[in-house]
Design a protein around this motif. Structure first.
Motif, PDB file in Angstrom:
ATOM      1  N   ASN A 205      -3.596  -8.045  -6.621  1.00 31.70           N
ATOM      2  CA  ASN A 205      -3.791  -9.465  -6.355  1.00 31.70           C
ATOM      3  C   ASN A 205      -5.222  -9.870  -6.669  1.00 31.70           C
ATOM      4  O   ASN A 205      -6.156  -9.046  -6.618  1.00 31.70           O
ATOM      5  N   SER A 206      -5.388 -11.164  -7.006  1.00 32.29           N
ATOM      6  CA  SER A 206      -6.726 -11.701  -7.268  1.00 32.29           C
ATOM      7  C   SER A 206      -6.755 -13.186  -6.935  1.00 32.29           C
ATOM      8  O   SER A 206      -5.789 -13.905  -7.209  1.00 32.29           O
ATOM      9  N   PRO A 207      -7.886 -13.673  -6.379  1.00 33.76           N
ATOM     10  CA  PRO A 207      -8.023 -15.114  -6.173  1.00 33.76           C
ATOM     11  C   PRO A 207      -8.587 -15.833  -7.390  1.00 33.76           C
ATOM     12  O   PRO A 207      -8.488 -17.056  -7.497  1.00 33.76           O
ATOM     13  N   ASN A 208      -9.207 -15.064  -8.318  1.00 32.87           N
ATOM     14  CA  ASN A 208      -9.985 -15.716  -9.384  1.00 32.87           C
ATOM     15  C   ASN A 208      -9.775 -15.111 -10.775  1.00 32.87           C
ATOM     16  O   ASN A 208     -10.518 -15.437 -11.704  1.00 32.87           O
ATOM     17  N   LEU A 209      -8.810 -14.211 -10.902  1.00 28.78           N
ATOM     18  CA  LEU A 209      -8.467 -13.562 -12.169  1.00 28.78           C
ATOM     19  C   LEU A 209      -9.500 -12.532 -12.635  1.00 28.78           C
ATOM     20  O   LEU A 209      -9.301 -11.893 -13.665  1.00 28.78           O
ATOM     21  N   LEU A 210     -10.564 -12.363 -11.847  1.00 30.88           N
ATOM     22  CA  LEU A 210     -11.629 -11.429 -12.235  1.00 30.88           C
ATOM     23  C   LEU A 210     -11.717 -10.219 -11.317  1.00 30.88           C
ATOM     24  O   LEU A 210     -11.980  -9.106 -11.775  1.00 30.88           O
ATOM     25  N   ASN A 211     -11.508 -10.421 -10.037  1.00 27.02           N
ATOM     26  CA  ASN A 211     -11.630  -9.358  -9.033  1.00 27.02           C
ATOM     27  C   ASN A 211     -10.237  -9.023  -8.514  1.00 27.02           C
ATOM     28  O   ASN A 211      -9.530  -9.890  -7.986  1.00 27.02           O
ATOM     29  N   TRP A 212      -9.858  -7.757  -8.625  1.00 26.57           N
ATOM     30  CA  TRP A 212      -8.481  -7.346  -8.355  1.00 26.57           C
ATOM     31  C   TRP A 212      -8.433  -6.291  -7.246  1.00 26.57           C
ATOM     32  O   TRP A 212      -9.255  -5.372  -7.212  1.00 26.57           O
ATOM     33  N   THR A 213      -7.441  -6.450  -6.357  1.00 27.44           N
ATOM     34  CA  THR A 213      -7.248  -5.536  -5.237  1.00 27.44           C
ATOM     35  C   THR A 213      -5.840  -4.958  -5.282  1.00 27.44           C
ATOM     36  O   THR A 213      -4.854  -5.707  -5.364  1.00 27.44           O
TER      37      THR A 213
END
Length: 504
Positions: A192-200
């Protein structure tokens, strides 16, 4: 030499040994193929500003696999394609498969002023380090040119096999989702990501179903159920060998998705994995993102080849093609959700002259000639088949050498099939094969067959059952009906000549 003439051996070559481009032997006439060189997986399918984008795995330097880059083509109707220059070229790493999307709200910050950027997510393969990582590139000119994101890689697990990201927006929880394969672990990871750059990382799926080869090119999408007002989620996973015979193919799971994890439909024997297409030549299909509202269902396209014989197909100066775009749907059979595929309706605009027969009845051993194919080798055949309680009946495609491909129903086995075994010398040992699937309907079976210069796509019962196979029959092909060890009847029979997408 004119760019529209190629030095190819062909029956329609001119006095100088040249054949016009798009008329080479086996050249697809209504499927996308590059003008030259190697092509495999479709990548980065996205609709933006009136264009359907088709990126694809491409070797700019020859018709063998290598130097993987993203080729590029666009269409306004999913039928006629215009090939553009290479979009994302190989650098110090190859550009493996991935997806593209429109960042409408510019959450990535990679847009310019009020213009949303196109973002491409792909696997970068560092051959020297033998490492695969996930990268981003972005475009401000409708996908014609791309710039690498300075923060690449966005995901690095220090793995040699970690590839093929698909990214989409999950509206219920307002976040972005990435699914990506761990091919040799037979797992699909969900991020998942809120900003398309940082992924969890949120979850992993697998190993389930077929694990005889590497898992690749996952695609997760929500699919409507025919005749009902609900949807289910479908996770498609490709397997690079030992799925269709010893070759590659695609399996899928049906279930639920909560934005973080996929839970599959199961029965008493465990997870249910089914084949997307039982033919040898369907692989790496992915769905278009950001489709316009006129599309009620997901639409995808696949590589119309395979990992067993695809590197040796006898075509020149290109190698590889795409299937027709297909709409996805689910249908219910004994409480189970089954995936179906239909050609997009836009393909019907290619229909030209039509030969119709209201009723044809054959006894065992009889044949009924339907005539020659048009010189471009492109046709659509539809009919309803009745009878054939035993034996075989259907359509035969024959060339002037007497080689045949059969597209038919086997009443003894209760299955439809494409049979490529009735050929002389084959370019690969895997080519002479029969691919079949059981059908629930027995008394009356509806066939829709798309025949191109080097492919057959069979859709049975409005796409409930699908078989895709390449063929390499020679010139002067003709169609005929046959019955073997049975009596059979054909009704509502139509044979359409199809226009070439290369004209005009």
């Amino acid at each position: 030499m004119s760019k529209d003439l190629m030095p190819v051996s062909s029956d329609n070559r001119d006095s100088k040994g040249l054949v016009p481009r798009w008329q080479e032997p086996f050249r697809p006439q209504f499927h996308f193929s590059p003008a030259k060189n190697w092509i495999n997986d479709p990548n980065g399918l996205v609709y933006f500003k009136g264009e359907y984008h088709l990126f694809f795995q491409y070797n700019p330097y020859g018709k063998e696999w290598g130097h993987m880059s993203w080729g590029h083509a666009v269409s306004t109707d999913l039928v006629h394609w215009r090939e553009l220059p290479v979009a994302i070229p190989e650098t110090d790493h190859m550009i493996f498969s991935g997806c593209a999307l429109v960042d409408w709200r510019n959450v990535s910050g990679l847009g310019v002023e009020e213009e949303p950027p196109l973002l491409a997510f792909f696997t970068a393969f560092d051959e020297a380090a033998d490492r695969q990582t996930q990268h981003i590139a972005y475009s401000h000119d409708c996908g014609r040119t791309w710039m690498p994101y300075e923060g690449n890689p966005v995901i690095d697990l220090n793995k040699d096999h970690f590839r093929d990201p698909q990214v989409f927006w999950y509206e219920p929880d307002s976040h972005w989702v990435m699914v990506v394969a761990l091919p040799q672990d037979h797992k699909i990871q969900v991020y998942n990501s809120p900003n398309l750059l940082n992924w969890t990382l949120q979850s992993e799926f697998g190993p389930f179903g077929n694990t005889g080869g590497q898992w690749e090119c996952p695609n997760l999408c929500e699919v409507p159920v025919d005749g009902h007002d609900h949807t289910r989620w479908v996770l498609k996973i490709d397997v690079d060998k030992n799925l269709i015979g010893e070759g590659s193919g695609a399996q899928y799971f049906v279930g639920d998705f909560d934005g973080k994890s996929f839970s599959h439909q199961a029965d008493t024997d465990g997870p249910v994995a089914r084949l997307v297409d039982v033919g040898a030549d369907f692989y790496a299909a992915i769905t278009w993102s950001d489709l316009p509202s006129k599309h009620d269902s997901p639409v995808w396209i696949g590589w119309m080849s395979n990992h067993q014989s695809g590197k040796e197909t006898p075509t020149d100066p290109w190698r590889g093609a795409m299937t027709v775009p297909r709409e996805l749907f689910l249908w219910l059979e004994r409480g189970a959700y089954i995936l179906g595929q239909r050609p997009v309706p836009e393909l019907e605009t290619l229909r030209k002259q039509c030969r119709r027969h209201s009723d044809v009845q054959l006894s065992s051993g009889d044949v009924f000639e339907l005539g020659d194919l048009a010189p471009n080798g492109a046709a659509e055949v539809q009919f309803e088949l009745k009878g054939c309680e035993k034996g075989q009946a259907g359509l035969a495609l024959t060339d002037d050498k007497g080689d045949q491909v059969l597209i038919a129903f086997d009443g003894n086995k209760g299955e439809v099939f494409i049979d490529r075994r009735l050929v002389g010398a084959a370019f690969h040992e895997a080519y002479p094969a029969k691919h079949s699937c059981p059908v629930r309907e027995q008394g009356s079976i509806r066939f829709r067959i798309l025949v191109d210069a080097s492919s057959i796509e069979l859709f049975v019962e409005d796409g409930r059952y699908v078989i895709t196979d390449a063929h390499f029959l020679k010139a002067n092909k003709r169609l005929g009906l046959f019955a073997k060890d049975c009596d059979a009847a054909w009704s509502d029979l139509s044979v359409y000549e199809l226009a070439s997408i290369h004209q005009g």
